[in-house]
Motif scaffolding. Sequence first.
Motif, PDB file in Angstrom:
ATOM      1  N   ARG A 248      28.819  36.926  55.893  1.00 34.74           N
ATOM      2  CA  ARG A 248      28.079  36.268  54.789  1.00 34.74           C
ATOM      3  C   ARG A 248      28.246  34.754  54.802  1.00 34.74           C
ATOM      4  O   ARG A 248      28.396  34.113  53.757  1.00 34.74           O
ATOM      5  CB  ARG A 248      28.506  36.829  53.434  1.00 34.74           C
ATOM      6  CG  ARG A 248      28.235  38.325  53.286  1.00 34.74           C
ATOM      7  CD  ARG A 248      28.503  38.796  51.886  1.00 34.74           C
ATOM      8  NE  ARG A 248      29.897  38.564  51.505  1.00 34.74           N
ATOM      9  CZ  ARG A 248      30.351  38.647  50.264  1.00 34.74           C
ATOM     10  NH1 ARG A 248      29.529  38.907  49.260  1.00 34.74           N
ATOM     11  NH2 ARG A 248      31.634  38.462  50.004  1.00 34.74           N
ATOM     12  N   ASN A 291      32.900  32.290  51.284  1.00 40.15           N
ATOM     13  CA  ASN A 291      31.897  33.347  51.165  1.00 40.15           C
ATOM     14  C   ASN A 291      32.221  34.385  50.091  1.00 40.15           C
ATOM     15  O   ASN A 291      31.312  35.087  49.639  1.00 40.15           O
ATOM     16  CB  ASN A 291      31.741  34.056  52.514  1.00 40.15           C
ATOM     17  CG  ASN A 291      31.563  33.073  53.659  1.00 40.15           C
ATOM     18  OD1 ASN A 291      31.044  31.980  53.478  1.00 40.15           O
ATOM     19  ND2 ASN A 291      32.010  33.450  54.831  1.00 40.15           N
ATOM     20  N   SER A 292      33.481  34.486  49.696  1.00 33.07           N
ATOM     21  CA  SER A 292      33.877  35.483  48.696  1.00 33.07           C
ATOM     22  C   SER A 292      34.545  34.859  47.482  1.00 33.07           C
ATOM     23  O   SER A 292      35.214  35.557  46.717  1.00 33.07           O
ATOM     24  CB  SER A 292      34.830  36.513  49.331  1.00 33.07           C
ATOM     25  OG  SER A 292      34.203  37.197  50.393  1.00 33.07           O
ATOM     26  N   ASP A 294      35.482  33.796  43.950  1.00 36.16           N
ATOM     27  CA  ASP A 294      35.160  34.331  42.625  1.00 36.16           C
ATOM     28  C   ASP A 294      36.432  34.292  41.796  1.00 36.16           C
ATOM     29  O   ASP A 294      37.326  35.125  41.981  1.00 36.16           O
ATOM     30  CB  ASP A 294      34.636  35.772  42.719  1.00 36.16           C
ATOM     31  CG  ASP A 294      34.242  36.336  41.352  1.00 36.16           C
ATOM     32  OD1 ASP A 294      34.111  35.550  40.394  1.00 36.16           O
ATOM     33  OD2 ASP A 294      34.078  37.564  41.251  1.00 36.16           O
ATOM     34  N   GLN A 305      30.586  31.908  45.160  1.00 36.47           N
ATOM     35  CA  GLN A 305      30.402  31.820  46.600  1.00 36.47           C
ATOM     36  C   GLN A 305      29.909  30.431  47.008  1.00 36.47           C
ATOM     37  O   GLN A 305      28.945  29.912  46.457  1.00 36.47           O
ATOM     38  CB  GLN A 305      29.404  32.872  47.056  1.00 36.47           C
ATOM     39  CG  GLN A 305      29.138  32.890  48.542  1.00 36.47           C
ATOM     40  CD  GLN A 305      28.121  33.950  48.938  1.00 36.47           C
ATOM     41  OE1 GLN A 305      27.528  34.592  48.089  1.00 36.47           O
ATOM     42  NE2 GLN A 305      27.916  34.123  50.230  1.00 36.47           N
TER      43      GLN A 305
END
Length: 346
Positions: A248, A291-292, A294, A305
């Motif tokens: 991602r 990308n992750s 949070d 992101q």
Amino acid sequence: MGGETDPRSFGTLPDGREVTVHTLTAPGGLRLRVLDLGATVQALHLPDRAGGTTNVALGHPDAAACAALPEAFLGAVVGRYANRIAGARFDLDGRTVALAANEGGNTLHGGPDGFHRRTWQVVEAGPDRLVLELVSPDGDQGFPGEVVLRAGYAVADDVVTLDLEARTDAPTVVGPASHLYLNLAGEGTGTVDDHRLTVEADRYLPVGPDSLPLGGLADVTGTPFDLTAPARIGDRVRAEHPQTAAVRGIDHSYHLRGTGLRRAALLEHPASGRSVELFTDQPALQVYTGNSLDGAGSSGRRYRQGDGVALEPQRHPDSPNRPELSDPVLRPGETYRSRTEWRFRH
């Protein structure tokens, strides 16, 4: 020893440990806030054009947030071995070493109780320098040998330096790294899409969906991973390519040109005029585009992101199983050393 860094409480962890934040100040106004938890950069304030300062480092707002899941490793020194070790095991001197797994069946950033979760001891403190030490016992997360690791932060003018030094009493693998996230527009202002990134590397490591290397190094030419010239991050993470789809965005290790202390990357934010050159003596640079992300940010805004980019100088992932990529073994009588410099312009 402690007063010169203006140590202050950062709150209490769920297990009752107190966390302390130390502030280093350079003559030009740059300020670096470092936690004794994980030797973590919690904030990095640069002087701005309006006469104030702008925090360009992503960080947690308090101690409780540091312990919250999912882990983001914001600003921490991660280890004993940064990045991933496949199968949570490796062979060393004819013996299989089993590690604690914390990402599927693999070990990420040292395991479930990695160095980012430890309280480091202050061994030196001054207005512009802080040295923290961590003793990792034999068998820690499965790793053999007692390792003593020191992290030395220093600030001067517009430069932040991190020196890592480790020794062991038995053969082991060592590969700590800084997991500092930057957003040169300012922490909590949104994504780093408009930043431009240059990486001094012609090859990178393709990975699978588990972010482990698929094979050997590949040429960046003709791919979104070609950062040999300045490239807008948003364009590259959204490019159609099997490798950006796998993770991602970008979460890949780049094989840096040359050896010794040299420039590894240039990150620029044209709108603010801020930039940073990253120098390292490590063989690889992990580029992670958040990308992750949070979680709660230090400004009170929630990170999402792409709200920061981590440029992590280190040895290549899974090198304990792939010594052809980089040599991670440390033996008694040897000293592991690494240096990272962030040279800012604003």
